[in-house]
Write a protein that holds these residues in place. Structure first.
Motif, PDB file in Angstrom:
ATOM      1  N   VAL A  28       7.266   9.939   8.011  1.00 39.43           N
ATOM      2  CA  VAL A  28       7.787  10.961   7.096  1.00 39.43           C
ATOM      3  C   VAL A  28       7.622  12.318   7.768  1.00 39.43           C
ATOM      4  O   VAL A  28       6.498  12.725   8.102  1.00 39.43           O
ATOM      5  N   HIS A  29       8.731  13.005   7.978  1.00 36.19           N
ATOM      6  CA  HIS A  29       8.712  14.324   8.605  1.00 36.19           C
ATOM      7  C   HIS A  29       8.845  15.396   7.524  1.00 36.19           C
ATOM      8  O   HIS A  29       9.896  15.508   6.878  1.00 36.19           O
ATOM      9  N   PHE A  30       7.791  16.151   7.335  1.00 37.49           N
ATOM     10  CA  PHE A  30       7.821  17.229   6.344  1.00 37.49           C
ATOM     11  C   PHE A  30       8.495  18.466   6.930  1.00 37.49           C
ATOM     12  O   PHE A  30       8.601  18.609   8.163  1.00 37.49           O
ATOM     13  N   LYS A  31       8.946  19.334   6.082  1.00 42.67           N
ATOM     14  CA  LYS A  31       9.562  20.573   6.555  1.00 42.67           C
ATOM     15  C   LYS A  31       8.504  21.497   7.143  1.00 42.67           C
ATOM     16  O   LYS A  31       7.341  21.466   6.746  1.00 42.67           O
ATOM     17  N   ASN A  47       0.817  -1.213   0.000  1.00 39.99           N
ATOM     18  CA  ASN A  47       0.000   0.000   0.000  1.00 39.99           C
ATOM     19  C   ASN A  47       0.851   1.265   0.000  1.00 39.99           C
ATOM     20  O   ASN A  47       0.358   2.347  -0.328  1.00 39.99           O
ATOM     21  N   ILE A  48       2.120   1.152   0.370  1.00 35.83           N
ATOM     22  CA  ILE A  48       3.019   2.303   0.240  1.00 35.83           C
ATOM     23  C   ILE A  48       3.054   2.760  -1.205  1.00 35.83           C
ATOM     24  O   ILE A  48       3.031   3.965  -1.507  1.00 35.83           O
ATOM     25  N   LEU A  49       3.099   1.815  -2.125  1.00 34.87           N
ATOM     26  CA  LEU A  49       3.140   2.151  -3.550  1.00 34.87           C
ATOM     27  C   LEU A  49       1.839   2.804  -3.987  1.00 34.87           C
ATOM     28  O   LEU A  49       1.841   3.803  -4.722  1.00 34.87           O
ATOM     29  N   ALA A  50       0.711   2.224  -3.544  1.00 35.34           N
ATOM     30  CA  ALA A  50      -0.581   2.820  -3.900  1.00 35.34           C
ATOM     31  C   ALA A  50      -0.714   4.222  -3.315  1.00 35.34           C
ATOM     32  O   ALA A  50      -1.196   5.157  -3.975  1.00 35.34           O
ATOM     33  N   PHE A  51      -0.278   4.376  -2.068  1.00 35.37           N
ATOM     34  CA  PHE A  51      -0.359   5.675  -1.406  1.00 35.37           C
ATOM     35  C   PHE A  51       0.445   6.721  -2.177  1.00 35.37           C
ATOM     36  O   PHE A  51      -0.013   7.853  -2.377  1.00 35.37           O
ATOM     37  N   ARG A  52       1.631   6.346  -2.614  1.00 39.05           N
ATOM     38  CA  ARG A  52       2.498   7.294  -3.317  1.00 39.05           C
ATOM     39  C   ARG A  52       2.034   7.574  -4.737  1.00 39.05           C
ATOM     40  O   ARG A  52       1.977   8.732  -5.169  1.00 39.05           O
ATOM     41  N   PHE A  53       1.732   6.512  -5.475  1.00 30.43           N
ATOM     42  CA  PHE A  53       1.584   6.661  -6.922  1.00 30.43           C
ATOM     43  C   PHE A  53       0.138   6.702  -7.417  1.00 30.43           C
ATOM     44  O   PHE A  53      -0.105   6.931  -8.591  1.00 30.43           O
ATOM     45  N   ALA A  54      -0.833   6.458  -6.510  1.00 31.37           N
ATOM     46  CA  ALA A  54      -2.232   6.540  -6.925  1.00 31.37           C
ATOM     47  C   ALA A  54      -2.903   7.816  -6.432  1.00 31.37           C
ATOM     48  O   ALA A  54      -4.077   8.041  -6.716  1.00 31.37           O
ATOM     49  N   ASN A  55      -2.155   8.647  -5.710  1.00 34.48           N
ATOM     50  CA  ASN A  55      -2.703   9.888  -5.164  1.00 34.48           C
ATOM     51  C   ASN A  55      -1.866  11.069  -5.641  1.00 34.48           C
ATOM     52  O   ASN A  55      -0.694  11.193  -5.291  1.00 34.48           O
ATOM     53  N   GLY A  56      -2.490  11.918  -6.417  1.00 27.14           N
ATOM     54  CA  GLY A  56      -1.758  13.033  -7.005  1.00 27.14           C
ATOM     55  C   GLY A  56      -1.304  14.081  -6.017  1.00 27.14           C
ATOM     56  O   GLY A  56      -0.426  14.895  -6.322  1.00 27.14           O
ATOM     57  N   ILE A  57      -1.869  14.092  -4.790  1.00 21.04           N
ATOM     58  CA  ILE A  57      -1.516  15.163  -3.851  1.00 21.04           C
ATOM     59  C   ILE A  57      -0.201  14.903  -3.121  1.00 21.04           C
ATOM     60  O   ILE A  57       0.381  15.817  -2.546  1.00 21.04           O
ATOM     61  N   PHE A  58       0.278  13.644  -3.109  1.00 21.14           N
ATOM     62  CA  PHE A  58       1.486  13.347  -2.340  1.00 21.14           C
ATOM     63  C   PHE A  58       2.756  13.329  -3.192  1.00 21.14           C
ATOM     64  O   PHE A  58       3.804  13.795  -2.745  1.00 21.14           O
ATOM     65  N   GLU A  59       2.684  12.790  -4.375  1.00 18.18           N
ATOM     66  CA  GLU A  59       3.897  12.631  -5.173  1.00 18.18           C
ATOM     67  C   GLU A  59       4.623  13.954  -5.427  1.00 18.18           C
ATOM     68  O   GLU A  59       5.859  14.007  -5.375  1.00 18.18           O
ATOM     69  N   PRO A  60       3.929  15.084  -5.668  1.00 21.42           N
ATOM     70  CA  PRO A  60       4.660  16.345  -5.854  1.00 21.42           C
ATOM     71  C   PRO A  60       5.445  16.795  -4.620  1.00 21.42           C
ATOM     72  O   PRO A  60       6.387  17.581  -4.726  1.00 21.42           O
ATOM     73  N   LEU A  61       5.054  16.288  -3.434  1.00 21.62           N
ATOM     74  CA  LEU A  61       5.735  16.667  -2.195  1.00 21.62           C
ATOM     75  C   LEU A  61       6.820  15.676  -1.800  1.00 21.62           C
ATOM     76  O   LEU A  61       7.541  15.895  -0.821  1.00 21.62           O
ATOM     77  N   TRP A  62       6.953  14.576  -2.541  1.00 25.00           N
ATOM     78  CA  TRP A  62       7.785  13.437  -2.133  1.00 25.00           C
ATOM     79  C   TRP A  62       9.224  13.650  -2.586  1.00 25.00           C
ATOM     80  O   TRP A  62       9.749  12.917  -3.416  1.00 25.00           O
ATOM     81  N   ASN A  63       9.894  14.644  -2.011  1.00 21.54           N
ATOM     82  CA  ASN A  63      11.253  14.960  -2.433  1.00 21.54           C
ATOM     83  C   ASN A  63      11.922  15.868  -1.413  1.00 21.54           C
ATOM     84  O   ASN A  63      11.325  16.253  -0.406  1.00 21.54           O
TER      85      ASN A  63
END
Length: 504
Positions: A352-355, A192-208
């Motif tokens: 995951v700790h965001f800035k 589900n980590i993969l689904a969470f990352r790659f099936a939701n457009g709101i997270f991938e732009p922040l994943w860096n």
């Protein structure tokens, strides 16, 4: 669902059939597949071990064990009796080449074929047999193109042994016949980590690196080594957990989006992460790795007091590491990973700790100042996802505090998660190696960890810190994170089935 159609029955051959893994995991998984009608072809199971059993004795033994390791609600007398009728046993020594002629003859009887071919081997044996069994199978032509072989971890003891093992397997099988299993990848919550990352457009732009400050990956247990002292003392936490389970989870978090979720594209991205791990120099080995060994507490004995553990053992039962990934996405973002025995609770999770927001204009509520957002992916137990965000406290004024937006899998209406071993065995039967480790990934992982093992082996003075059982490990592991102004996220000591996480 498996769709591997063939006119020949599928023979599932388990080496180590009288062992702990078989009774606890493999047989319950196969029973689950059978009862769920997810094995869609005729099949039989042939257990192999040194213990003397007849077919009848082995069925009686296994039926008793399944009564303990299969959930009560899944136990059905008719299904169980039918499953047991597929079960056979052969007493032989897997290390003796001549015994494989007996295996060949038994398989001829069970399949009715002069040269049995549709076979799935499972090596639930000590690692010392991983390089022996394939060569003996080849001697008696039991490695045809339809055969598959599942190999348990650890695949190799270090880089040199892993390279030799890969040479053995490539001399006997094609790579697509070899299934190096890591049961973590069979868990629904890991996938589900993969689904969470790659099936939701709101997270991938922040994943860096622009939005994420640092990442924690924790996989700890509240048990000791139990009866595995002989094995564990030659392995240790790094070989047992870090080189396979934790680095797999790291790859799922850090990988680039694959072109498609298939055996080639997905596993290519895994290898890229391993090859991007920043090499550790001499200073890093002392400052960015903390290894520990549990000591006696008021209620529990220490590691060196465990059965079959030397009194002067320097084997680690705890590892904390700071990893760097040298690529465009993750440059400068530390990944902190840890595993340990005799921790206060059993949990596997990713935090995951965001800035933090660039400017804080709000007041603290009751001294609870807003912090940066955190995302918690709980693999086990109490599987779920939790996002911590700052919200306004109701009432006059404008104070904010952290609150939780959470989801747990039991909110899906009690849908079963499924068993990791059942999922992976089903994939193997279907000929799908996507969630299994490829040979080049094993080698890439060992290339990173091998210098650490050599350093410990050649430096008797390398630090090994003690920590009392039921604590969160050596204090030095906290100090390791101080340079990033961070600290470990420790779950509640007594996790309940209904709570995803502690109250703030």
């Amino acid at each position: 669902m498996a769709n591997n159609k063939t006119k020949h029955p599928l023979g599932i051959v388990i080496f180590g059939a009288s062992g702990d893994l078989t009774k606890r995991k493999l047989m319950p998984a196969l029973y689950s597949l059978y009862k769920g009608k997810r094995i869609t072809q005729s099949f039989f199971i042939l257990g192999i071990g040194r213990t003397q059993y007849t077919d009848s004795n082995y069925r009686s033994y296994m039926q008793k064990e399944l009564a303990e390791f299969v959930a009560k609600e899944d136990q059905d007398k008719d299904w169980m009796d039918s499953f047991m009728s597929q079960l056979h046993y052969l007493s032989m020594d897997p290390s003796v080449e001549s015994d494989y002629e007996t295996l060949l003859n038994r398989l001829k009887e069970l399949t009715g074929e002069e040269q049995p071919s549709n076979l799935l081997y499972y090596l639930a044996t000590p690692p010392s047999l991983y390089g022996v069994v394939p060569l003996h199978l080849k001697k008696y032509n039991l490695n045809g193109k339809e055969t598959r072989i599942i190999v348990e971890k650890p695949f190799g003891y270090d880089l040199e042994s892993a390279l030799k093992l890969n040479e053995v397997y490539t001399s006997v099988f094609d790579e697509n016949q070899v299934y190096r299993i890591d049961h973590f990848l069979g868990k629904e919550t890991a996938q589900n980590i993969l689904a969470f990352r790659f099936a939701n457009g709101i997270f991938e732009p922040l994943w860096n690196r622009n939005y994420i400050d640092y990442v924690e990956i924790t996989a700890v247990e509240n048990l000791g080594i139990e009866q595995r002292g002989g094995y564990y003392d030659t392995s240790g936490a790094l070989r047992d957990m870090v080189q396979n389970h934790l680095i797999q989870l790291t790859a799922l978090m850090a990988m680039e989006p694959p072109l498609a979720f298939n055996e080639t594209d997905f596993r290519n991205e895994i290898v890229k992460v391993y090859n991007s791990l920043s090499p550790l120099n001499q200073t890093d080995l002392d400052e960015h790795i903390v290894r520990g060994q549990y000591m006696a507490s008021e209620t529990k004995k220490g590691y060196r007091e465990e059965k079959n553990v030397p009194a002067d053992s320097r084997t680690e039962t705890y590892i904390a590491m700071k990893l760097g990934i040298s690529n465009w996405r993750w440059s400068g973002v530390p990944f902190y990973i840890r595993t340990g025995k005799q921790m206060p609770t059993k949990v596997t999770e990713i935090v995951v700790h965001f800035k933090a927001a660039p400017h804080q204009m709000f007041h603290c509520a009751q001294g609870n100042c807003p912090h940066a957002n955190t995302l918690i992916l709980r693999i086990q137990p109490n599987e779920g996802v939790l996002l911590r965000v700052s919200m306004k406290v109701p009432g006059s004024g404008f104070e904010v505090k952290l609150t939780d937006l959470d989801f747990s899998y039991d909110k899906l209406g009690g849908l079963p998660f499924g068993d990791a071993y059942a999922r992976l065995i089903e994939d193997c039967i279907a000929g799908d190696p996507t969630l299994f480790t490829r040979g080049d990934a094993v080698e890439a992982s060992w290339r990173f960890f091998d210098p650490i093992l050599k350093y410990w082996k050649n430096n008797a003075a390398a630090p090994l810190h003690g920590y009392p059982a039921d604590t969160w490990g050596p204090l030095e592991s906290e100090a390791m994170m101080n340079e990033h102004n961070a600290s470990w996220t420790n779950p509640c000591k007594n996790l309940t089935n209904k709570d995803l996480y502690c109250e703030l």
